[in-house]
Design an enzyme around this catalytic site. Structure first.
Site, PDB file in Angstrom:
ATOM      1  N   ASP A 167       0.725  -1.299  -0.074  1.00 15.22           N
ATOM      2  CA  ASP A 167      -0.024  -0.001  -0.031  1.00 15.22           C
ATOM      3  C   ASP A 167       0.765   1.267  -0.003  1.00 15.22           C
ATOM      4  O   ASP A 167       1.855   1.391  -0.695  1.00 15.22           O
ATOM      5  CB  ASP A 167      -0.798  -0.042   1.222  1.00 15.22           C
ATOM      6  N   TYR A 298      -4.330  12.845   1.374  1.00 14.73           N
ATOM      7  CA  TYR A 298      -4.273  14.064   0.535  1.00 14.73           C
ATOM      8  C   TYR A 298      -2.982  14.776   0.142  1.00 14.73           C
ATOM      9  O   TYR A 298      -2.928  15.262  -0.843  1.00 14.73           O
ATOM     10  CB  TYR A 298      -4.845  15.117   1.740  1.00 14.73           C
ATOM     11  N   HIS A 345      -4.723  -7.921   1.056  1.00  8.92           N
ATOM     12  CA  HIS A 345      -3.976  -6.760   1.101  1.00  8.92           C
ATOM     13  C   HIS A 345      -3.306  -6.689   2.324  1.00  8.92           C
ATOM     14  O   HIS A 345      -2.469  -5.820   2.558  1.00  8.92           O
ATOM     15  CB  HIS A 345      -5.142  -5.691   1.175  1.00  8.92           C
TER      16      HIS A 345
END
Length: 367
Positions: A167, A298, A345
């Site tokens: 990730d 972000y 994952h």
């Protein structure tokens, strides 16, 4: 430059406050039975929240985490927390393990037990996660984090080391390998077909490279379309309004748990340890890192600092593998490529023994 020993010691008043807040959760009424199609089902989260409040033992988890040597240091104005688990073999290779979102360093505790004899393990918390807080400056995305990891390994005295992650941790690891190529011996990452498809949706021209008439490409395109239609909700919010969702994550432990648990339920294949998930949720809660962790996405979405591409040997371990992952990633010749039928994952939690074996295999030839 100072490296300071660190011990997790959450005040009992904070533990009691968590229990009280969980008991006073204001649950919605009248939600239709829609399974997971609209998000976390009410009864699932009620049951998990009740266990967090009444069955889960934070003090036992805290003691378990404190069995690993922990430290903090300041790099580029940011506190960085990390585990440093040395092998009994002085000549063992140093290896950095970097977690992703929504996770924490505690994701690796079971994996550490499989690797601690083979590697000197350095397990940092990403800026804004757990005890690598608070974050007082903008700009902590992949590139800046990679530079911090390279500096951390220099401070620890490691001249040659490997990097691993999944990730966000995969991106950071690749950036470290590109930035510090004189010292990094190899980069190993984990992925799965669904993550590969999700990543491919952000790559320019990927759709044009795939042929809908080819069965493998057809499946890859379908997964990319599914992600765009049903998997981008959390990314859209965190890539644009992390502070707005952050108030919820910082004030409601049930809200924080729901935000984490949806990913763990939807992105896993093999069973994972429920207590390990709640340890990760507790770390978010006690460190108040929900908003700053959400902010990392972000920062990356608005950053052009992706770091240099890795110029060292690369390895991939694909869990829940099928033919689409290799087609989407298109690894260069000579890449270590291993496929495993089960897991997805979070293989460090789902299949730590399998992941550990693959890490040993990849790095064995690079010592």
């Amino acid at each position: 430059m100072e490296i300071r020993p660190f011990t997790i010691d959450i005040p009992q008043a904070d533990v009691d406050d968590l229990t009280s807040r969980l008991a006073r959760t204001r649950w919605p009424d009248g939600l239709p039975a829609a399974g997971w199609s609209r998000g976390v089902p009410l009864e699932f989260l009620k049951e998990l929240t009740a266990y967090w409040a009444e069955g889960y033992d934070w003090r036992a988890a805290e003691a378990g985490l404190n069995e690993y040597p922990q430290f903090t240091t300041e790099i580029d104005g940011q506190q960085v927390h990390f585990l440093h688990v040395r092998s009994g073999d002085p000549g063992a290779m140093p290896l950095v393990l970097t977690h992703g979102y929504p996770s924490a360093f505690a994701e690796f505790t079971r994996l550490i037990e499989h690797l601690r004899q083979d590697f000197h393990l350095v397990v940092p918390s990403l800026p804004g996660f757990a005890f690598s807080t608070p974050v007082r400056e903008t700009g902590w995305a992949l590139g800046r984090t990679a530079r911090a990891w390279a500096e951390l390994m220099r401070r620890l005295g490691y001249d040659r080391y490997g990097v691993h992650g999944g990730d966000i941790g995969a991106g950071v690891s690749g950036a470290v390998a590109g930035l510090d190529r004189e010292h990094v011996v190899g980069v190993h990452v984990v992925t799965d077909p669904y993550t590969a498809a999700a990543t491919a949706t952000f790559l320019p021209g990927m759709g044009d490279r795939l042929d809908p008439a080819d069965p493998v490409d057809e499946l890859a395109l379908a997964r990319m379309a599914e992600f765009r239609a049903d998997g981008t909700g959390y990314l859209t919010i965190q890539n644009t309004r992390p502070h707005t969702i952050g108030y919820l994550l910082n004030d409601s432990p049930a809200g924080q748990l729901g935000w984490l648990a949806e990913s763990f339920e939807r992105w896993t294949d093999l069973p994972y340890d429920r207590d390990q998930l709640l340890t990760i949720a507790s770390l978010y809660w006690f460190s108040g890192s929900g908003v700053s962790a959400a902010g990392f996405l972000y920062e990356q979405a608005h950053s052009s600092d992706w770091g240099a591409p890795p110029a060292v040997p690369q390895g991939y371990a694909v869990f829940g593998a099928d033919a689409t992952a290799r087609r989407l990633i298109d690894p260069p010749a000579g890449t270590h490529w291993a496929e495993y039928e089960r897991g997805r994952h979070f293989p460090a939690m789902e299949a730590p023994e399998v992941l550990a074996a693959d890490l040993r295999t990849f790095f064995a030839g690079l010592k």
